[in-house]
Design a protein around this motif. Structure first.
Motif, PDB file in Angstrom:
ATOM      1  N   ILE A  28       6.750  -2.709   7.393  1.00 29.02           N
ATOM      2  CA  ILE A  28       7.492  -3.852   6.850  1.00 29.02           C
ATOM      3  C   ILE A  28       8.100  -3.515   5.486  1.00 29.02           C
ATOM      4  CG2 ILE A  28       5.530  -4.945   5.670  1.00 29.02           C
ATOM      5  CD1 ILE A  28       6.630  -7.627   6.582  1.00 29.02           C
ATOM      6  N   ASN A  59       4.854  -6.207  -0.346  1.00 29.40           N
ATOM      7  CA  ASN A  59       4.576  -5.906   1.060  1.00 29.40           C
ATOM      8  C   ASN A  59       3.390  -4.968   1.292  1.00 29.40           C
ATOM      9  OD1 ASN A  59       7.053  -7.166   2.582  1.00 29.40           O
ATOM     10  ND2 ASN A  59       7.921  -6.099   0.814  1.00 29.40           N
ATOM     11  N   ASN A  94       9.839 -12.162   2.171  1.00 26.71           N
ATOM     12  CA  ASN A  94       9.180 -13.444   2.448  1.00 26.71           C
ATOM     13  C   ASN A  94       8.186 -13.366   3.621  1.00 26.71           C
ATOM     14  OD1 ASN A  94      10.668 -14.914   0.428  1.00 26.71           O
ATOM     15  ND2 ASN A  94      12.446 -14.784   1.786  1.00 26.71           N
ATOM     16  N   THR A  95       8.405 -12.388   4.498  1.00 25.60           N
ATOM     17  CA  THR A  95       7.558 -12.300   5.697  1.00 25.60           C
ATOM     18  C   THR A  95       6.108 -11.982   5.341  1.00 25.60           C
ATOM     19  OG1 THR A  95       9.471 -11.519   6.941  1.00 25.60           O
ATOM     20  CG2 THR A  95       7.309 -11.177   7.930  1.00 25.60           C
ATOM     21  N   SER A  96       5.904 -11.132   4.344  1.00 25.76           N
ATOM     22  CA  SER A  96       4.548 -10.724   3.987  1.00 25.76           C
ATOM     23  C   SER A  96       3.700 -11.910   3.532  1.00 25.76           C
ATOM     24  CB  SER A  96       4.594  -9.661   2.889  1.00 25.76           C
ATOM     25  OG  SER A  96       5.237 -10.172   1.731  1.00 25.76           O
ATOM     26  N   TRP A 124       8.474 -19.851  -0.647  1.00 26.35           N
ATOM     27  CA  TRP A 124       9.593 -20.050   0.289  1.00 26.35           C
ATOM     28  C   TRP A 124      10.563 -21.111  -0.232  1.00 26.35           C
ATOM     29  CZ3 TRP A 124      10.808 -18.385   5.440  1.00 26.35           C
ATOM     30  CH2 TRP A 124      10.073 -17.243   5.845  1.00 26.35           C
TER      31      TRP A 124
END
Length: 404
Positions: A28, A59, A94-96, A124
């Protein structure tokens, strides 16, 4: 196909989860750096050393998410917010935080998960505020939905793990209870065998004692009677040894086998009312005349009931030999619709022990009958003699044939 899938699943389950998290963190991080380097759309600052450092901080900690989930969430969120605040692309990193929030909700108490949700929602929300003009509301609603979904999935995983833990604890408790019941059953069986041995020894030794005494008394004057008495002693002792061998074998091997899968030959059918004639004949040979009277609808009963009734008669006649000899005895069996009544009377003069209802014989008899929810009445008769009456409740004939 199914075999291959099962083998693949088994190999996957053997992989260390921490190694998987490390690989996922590297993947990632690489994707985020590649995205930042190739996407030049929007008014964002071009990536530099600071952006790369913040991306790594946002990350790479995912590799440690199972060891310190809340700390990882805090580091990822702070690095992501700093990354966006410095003007770098707000779509990145933002995914982490979602994965970290899922881990917090799955592994930590609800109040900690709630704090993590607030942190993730702020991260977010900040990214949504920095989005392209005119899409703030849509991005904000999408952020709320995504963060809530991550929290919900994590919470469900935690509850499932808790239920699995409770089921594992309940399974262990049930296993312990089953082991305890098994030990208790073994103890009860040993008590039953001890009672059986008492009945066997008491009855047969009483017959042997009377016949041996008779043989000694008439040995010189009546050799024929002495030989008959000694023959009875031999037969009775042989039968006692066989029955004791059968009972003691229960303590050594499983019923019906010799340990090698074959029949050991020592498990003869347990005594029942069908063997009552042999019992009465032995008592007659011992010098006690016995009459037998059977009334009601004679039928096959539960083997346990039959054994119990047999032992009541055996113990009662043994007591006649030991305590009321010489005497005449009478055995009555009354097959009722819902009960079997066994009565043994004699016209002798019982000893104080028998008259008082004491002794191990009567106590064991009462305990045995009580196992089948029956009752025993024992005491002297007004006109002389002694009477024992055992009442055994019966199931329906179909139930009786199906039991045992």
């Amino acid at each position: 196909m199914h075999v291959r899938a099962a083998a693949l699943a088994r190999r996957m389950s053997e992989i260390d989860p921490r190694a998987v998290d490390t690989v996922f963190a590297l993947v990632i991080t690489g994707l985020m750096l590649t995205w930042a380097a190739t996407d030049h759309s929007g008014p964002w600052r071009r990536p530099d050393t600071v952006a790369v450092t913040l991306t790594c901080l946002a990350n790479l900690p995912i590799a440690l998410r199972t060891r310190a989930p809340f700390t990882v969430l805090g580091v990822c969120s702070v690095a992501t917010i700093c990354h966006h605040a410095l003007g770098y692309q707000a779509d990145l990193n933002n995914t982490s935080t979602l994965l970290a929030l899922y881990t917090v909700a799955a592994r930590r108490p609800p109040r900690v998960a709630l704090a993590g949700t607030v942190i993730t929602m702020a991260t977010w929300g900040w990214a949504s505020f920095l989005a392209a003009s005119g899409l703030e509301v849509l991005n904000g609603a999408q952020s709320v939905l995504i963060v809530t979904a991550a929290w919900a999935f994590g919470t469900r995983t935690r509850r499932l793990a808790e239920r699995n833990g409770q089921l594992a604890e309940l399974t262990a408790r049930l296993r312990l209870e089953q082991e305890e019941r098994a030990r208790r059953a073994v103890s009860e069986e040993r008590v039953r065998i001890a009672r059986e041995l008492h009945d066997v020894v008491a009855h047969h030794m009483s017959v042997i004692s009377v016949q041996a005494g008779l043989a000694r008394y008439v040995f010189g004057s009546d050799p024929g009677t002495a030989r008959a008495a000694l023959s009875t002693v031999a037969d009775t002792s042989h039968e006692a040894l066989e029955e004791m061998r059968r009972l003691l074998a229960l303590l050594r091997v499983d019923p019906g086998t010799d340990g090698n899968g074959g029949d050991n030959g020592v498990y003869d059918p347990t005594p029942g009312l069908a063997q009552l004639g042999q019992l009465v004949e032995r008592v007659r040979v011992a010098g006690v005349p016995v009459d037998v009277e059977v009334t009601g609808s004679v039928r096959r009963l539960n083997p346990g009931i039959e054994l119990c009734a047999y032992r009541v008669v055996q113990e009662s006649l043994t007591n006649v030999i030991k305590h009321a000899f010489p005497a005449r005895a009478k055995v009555r069996l009354n097959y009722g619709g819902d009960e079997l009544v066994v009565t043994v009377t004699d016209d002798g003069s019982p000893s104080p022990t028998a008259a008082g209802g004491g002794g191990h014989g009567l106590l064991g008899m009462r305990e045995r009958v009580r196992l089948y929810r029956g009752t025993v009445l024992a005491g002297p008769l007004p006109g002389g003699g002694f009477e024992v009456t055992a009442t055994l409740p019966l199931s329906s004939p179909n139930d009786e044939r199906g039991d045992g």
